[in-house]
Design an enzyme around this catalytic site. Sequence first.
Site, PDB file in Angstrom:
ATOM      1  N   LYS A 114     121.429   7.242  -8.443  1.00 60.03           N
ATOM      2  CA  LYS A 114     120.888   8.749  -8.143  1.00 60.03           C
ATOM      3  C   LYS A 114     122.219   9.360  -7.883  1.00 60.03           C
ATOM      4  O   LYS A 114     122.987   9.065  -7.501  1.00 60.03           O
ATOM      5  CB  LYS A 114     120.087   8.731  -6.889  1.00 60.03           C
TER       6      LYS A 114
HETATM    7  N1  GLU Z   1     114.326  11.965 -10.977  1.00 57.88           N
HETATM    8  C1  GLU Z   1     113.015  11.320 -11.649  1.00 57.88           C
HETATM    9  C2  GLU Z   1     112.897  10.202 -10.467  1.00 57.88           C
HETATM   10  O1  GLU Z   1     112.948  10.314  -9.372  1.00 57.88           O
HETATM   11  C3  GLU Z   1     113.616  10.662 -12.938  1.00 57.88           C
HETATM   12  C4  GLU Z   1     114.463   9.884 -12.985  1.00 57.88           C
HETATM   13  C5  GLU Z   1     114.797   9.295 -14.509  1.00 57.88           C
HETATM   14  O2  GLU Z   1     114.040   9.967 -15.451  1.00 57.88           O
HETATM   15  O3  GLU Z   1     115.841   8.569 -14.688  1.00 57.88           O
HETATM   16  O4  GLU Z   1     112.107   9.356 -10.751  1.00 57.88           O
END
Ligand code: GLU
Length: 424
Positions: A114
């Site tokens: 992240k």
């Molecule tokens: N931000 C989204 C989540 O928390 C999607 C992450 C992604 O598609 O890699 O799952």
Amino acid sequence: MSEKLSFVNPTANSPWGTYLSQVDRVVPYLGPLARWVETLKRPKRALIVDVPIEMDDGTIAHFEGYRVQHNMSRGPGKGGVRFHPDVTLEEVMALSAWMTIKTAAVNLPYGGAKGGIRVDPKKLSLQELEKVTRRYTSEIGIIIGPHTDIPAPDVNTNAQIMAWMMDTYSMNVGGTATGVVTGKPLHLGGSLGRVKATGRGVFVTGREAARRLGLDLRGARIAVQGFGNVGSVAAELFAEAGAKIVAVQDHTGTIVNTNGLDLAKLVPISRTDGVVGFKAGGDIVPNEDFWDVACDILIPAALEGQLTAERAKKTTAKLVLEGANGPTVPEADDILAERGVLVVPDVICNAGGVTVSYFEWVQDFSSFFWDEDEINVRLDRIMMNALNQIWDTADKHKISLRTATYAVACERILMARQERGLYP
Ligand code: GLU
């Protein structure tokens, strides 16, 4: 983070502390793999970057950015990038860890990562936003890549920001690398169905949970916190299935209508003026009153830590669908369980987004794009298979859906860890 900066010392009631206690709860169900559990309690790697840009008025501003790769035992890191004034390293650590659990829970060949920048994007011009995005991407360029770590949208980031990220990375490596990020615009290697995928996954898992509870969606009252990409899409799908959206809260305030809000009007107004812009369609109430509104289903789809012990005591919901990451604190989880409220946890409930991100990444590599029906059929199948397996595990051990999801996911992650072995 505690005084001594460390992966293993969470701040009280922090998202990282919540995550660590969720891992502790699964240990009794891991058998001999429990030996490896410590690997989940610290990120593999965390990068802190300075993001300096020249503002439109000629001053120089510095923002702090992060990219955390929590675990890559099962594949490259995967997870979004968030732009928010409250972003901290500790928060991004938790969000990256939840991605590890989430990708394993739906069995995607990824680890968890992240990113985030501590910035209020609403205060930036479009040019400043582009500069922040590009400099951040360049700084984390040393650890991201189509085969190593693939960012995506999250809170306050969108397809345009992904296009800038893709372009910046591509310029730096000297080729067009569409597979470095997902959630891109359609004509730049994006996928049909990606924008609505997270909300759709919330709906698919929520519909199944309601069916198992014997809760009829027709006429069911739903309260939604967070009306961005996740909350608004889920609300629309539930309304189409006959439910009434009785309360919605976003960063502008809370609107309530016990007869059901008219989403066809609320959604477009909320995009420009926030939900309070739809005064004509409901009553604006103080934000804390949101948690008192009588409802059958509660969808927290905003930020972490929103469903506190106090709010868990008063909600009338029978079903909580975690559209956000980490919305429920562990104490509230226990209260909801005691009160017989079923929680479909974030790490399965909102996994639809990363699932279609996976489809996008596969399509980019094969340069062959699928139609929307194919995307949605595959998405629904993956979500339902994962949920059914988790439900069986919960029934078998008589544990919550959250701990069951961790049991299924952690077994996959730690088995991969064990089979790979430690290097050197
Ligand atoms: N931000 C989204 C989540 O928390 C999607 C992450 C992604 O598609 O890699 O799952």
